[in-house]
Design an enzyme around this catalytic site. Structure first.
Site, PDB file in Angstrom:
ATOM      1  N   LYS A   1       0.830  -1.191   0.000  1.00 64.13           N
ATOM      2  CA  LYS A   1       0.000   0.000   0.000  1.00 64.13           C
ATOM      3  C   LYS A   1       0.872   1.251   0.000  1.00 64.13           C
ATOM      4  CE  LYS A   1      -3.771  -2.119   2.654  1.00 64.13           C
ATOM      5  NZ  LYS A   1      -4.569  -2.033   3.903  1.00 64.13           N
TER       6      LYS A   1
ATOM      7  N   CYS B   1      -1.089   3.015 -17.845  1.00 65.75           N
ATOM      8  CA  CYS B   1      -1.039   1.725 -17.140  1.00 65.75           C
ATOM      9  C   CYS B   1      -0.342   0.633 -17.941  1.00 65.75           C
ATOM     10  CB  CYS B   1      -2.448   1.282 -16.780  1.00 65.75           C
ATOM     11  SG  CYS B   1      -3.302   2.425 -15.673  1.00 65.75           S
TER      12      CYS B   1
ATOM     13  N   CYS C   1     -12.747  -2.916  -7.527  1.00 69.23           N
ATOM     14  CA  CYS C   1     -11.772  -1.929  -8.003  1.00 69.23           C
ATOM     15  C   CYS C   1     -10.392  -2.251  -7.448  1.00 69.23           C
ATOM     16  CB  CYS C   1     -12.165  -0.531  -7.542  1.00 69.23           C
ATOM     17  SG  CYS C   1     -13.878  -0.060  -7.860  1.00 69.23           S
ATOM     18  N   CYS C   2      -9.363  -2.100  -8.279  1.00 64.22           N
ATOM     19  CA  CYS C   2      -8.001  -2.360  -7.804  1.00 64.22           C
ATOM     20  C   CYS C   2      -7.537  -1.204  -6.921  1.00 64.22           C
ATOM     21  CB  CYS C   2      -7.041  -2.561  -8.980  1.00 64.22           C
ATOM     22  SG  CYS C   2      -6.664  -1.043  -9.884  1.00 64.22           S
TER      23      CYS C   2
END
Length: 393
Positions: free
Chosen positions: A16, A81, A212-213
């Site tokens: 994270k 991405c 959702c990623c």
């Protein structure tokens, strides 16, 4: 022309935001892991391609200078991405052309928390044309997240077009967690129930939070060599890049009136058709795939765009278990972007790393049995789509 062979792969566990090393450390660690995996010294690398989205100019040099100061060309790459896959596309092209024998593709990102946002508010957004297309198709909600409007809108269109329920997208998230629990490199490994996914906070259209990623920090790297170099050095555990295509938008993305095309389905159809032809295979030959499930709606749409099931056939594909172990093609055995994480610059190279482990037979608990042919799919809106076919060498 030379064959482009993957000799080494490496990645660091995704984390994270706020929990990771600095971006340059992430990149260096991934590069060192790939070099060690291949048994190749950095001094043998003749060119390096460094991909990142969140970073300043020459971040690639900053990351790789701690690996070695050899004076080689280091080319920085940013293609949304699809950045990591674009770096590999260039590395593979350099080796295949015969210009060099050894190329390194490394990708990394140290992402901020929260939804993706542009940091260049003083100029036209690179997605301006796509935003106009979205507004003309479904209107624009200034209070909703940009990416969620794209992929949530495409999911809503899919439901209307084929009569699918939102549960279809929820099942993708459940499957992603089930696969990720066997992956020590994944961020989220706790199992999810369909009820948990569907009852999580609504985001846009059929999307809930657990579809959702997450924003992610991480790094990954792939070392590409020529077949002559591999023979000379006696390298083993090689994986062949049998086909690779990079496509960008056509009028279909902007003028077809389809949110499914806005998010890259047309680009994926064209790229996958090109690589199937390059590799001399058909979609039915693919044993496993790592595809771009930034939102669970995109996984469903990508099944069809890549030819893994017929148009409108994704619901049957999922309900028959053809997207998981024991089915037709194991999809995102890593847990995908939904569970493994999505550090933009590293994502495509992490997909290639995962597939290479399976083709070598070294993926541990999550190993896909008898894996011989793998497909990779990585998209970036604005836009780029990369699709690759890998074969056991």
């Amino acid at each position: 022309m030379s064959k482009a062979l993957i000799a080494g792969v490496g990645m660091v566990k995704f984390t994270k935001p706020g929990k990771s090393e600095e971006y340059d450390v992430l990149g260096a660690q991934a590069a060192i892991a790939a070099l060690k995996d291949a048994g190749i010294d950095y001094r043998d690398v003749q060119q390096a391609y460094a991909g990142f989205v969140f970073g300043d100019t020459c971040s690639g040099q900053t990351a790789l200078y701690s690996v070695g100061l050899t004076g080689i060309p280091i080319i920085n790459v940013n293609n949304a991405c699809a950045t990591g896959s674009t770096a590999l596309f260039l590395a593979r092209q350099a080796v295949e052309s015969g210009a060099i024998d050894v190329a390194l593709a490394v990708g990394f990102d140290q992402m901020p928390s929260g939804a993706l946002a542009s940091n260049t508010s003083d100029r036209k957004a690179t997605t301006a044309r796509l935003d106009q297309a979205v507004a003309s198709i479904q209107g624009w909600d200034d209070k909703a997240m940009q990416a969620a409007q794209y992929f949530g809108g495409a999911g809503r269109e899919y439901m209307e077009k084929y009569g699918a329920s939102a549960d279809l997208f929820g099942r993708v998230s459940v499957k992603a967690r089930d696969h990720a629990r066997r992956n020590p490199f994944a961020m989220f490994t706790d199992p999810l129930s369909l009820e948990q996914v569907m009852s999580s906070p609504a985001i846009f259209g059929p999307l809930t939070r657990l579809m959702c990623c997450p924003p992610t920090c991480g790094g990954a790297a792939v070392l590409v060599v020529s077949d002559s170099y591999a023979k000379k050095k006696g390298l083993s555990n090689l994986v062949e890049i049998a086909g690779m295509a990079l496509t960008t938008d056509t009028e279909a993305s902007f003028n077809s009136g389809s949110m499914i095309n806005v998010i890259g389905a047309d680009a994926a159809r064209r790229a996958s058709a090109a690589v199937y032809e390059q590799a001399g295979i058909a979609p039915d030959d693919v044993d496993l795939v790592e595809l771009h499930d930034c939102f669970s709606t995109n996984e469903i749409i990508s099944y069809e765009a890549l030819g893994l099931c017929p148009e409108g056939g994704a619901e049957k594909f999922v309900h028959d278990g053809d997207n998981t172990y024991g089915g037709k093609v194991v999809t995102n055995p890593s847990g995908g972007l939904l569970s493994k994480g999505h550090p933009l610059g590293a994502t495509g190279l992490a997909q290639i790393t995962e597939l290479s482990w399976h083709l070598r037979g070294t993926a541990g608990e999550r190993q896909v049995p008898n894996a011989n042919i793998a497909l990779q799919h990585n998209i970036g809106l604005g836009g780029a789509c990369v699709v690759s076919v890998l074969k056991r060498a």
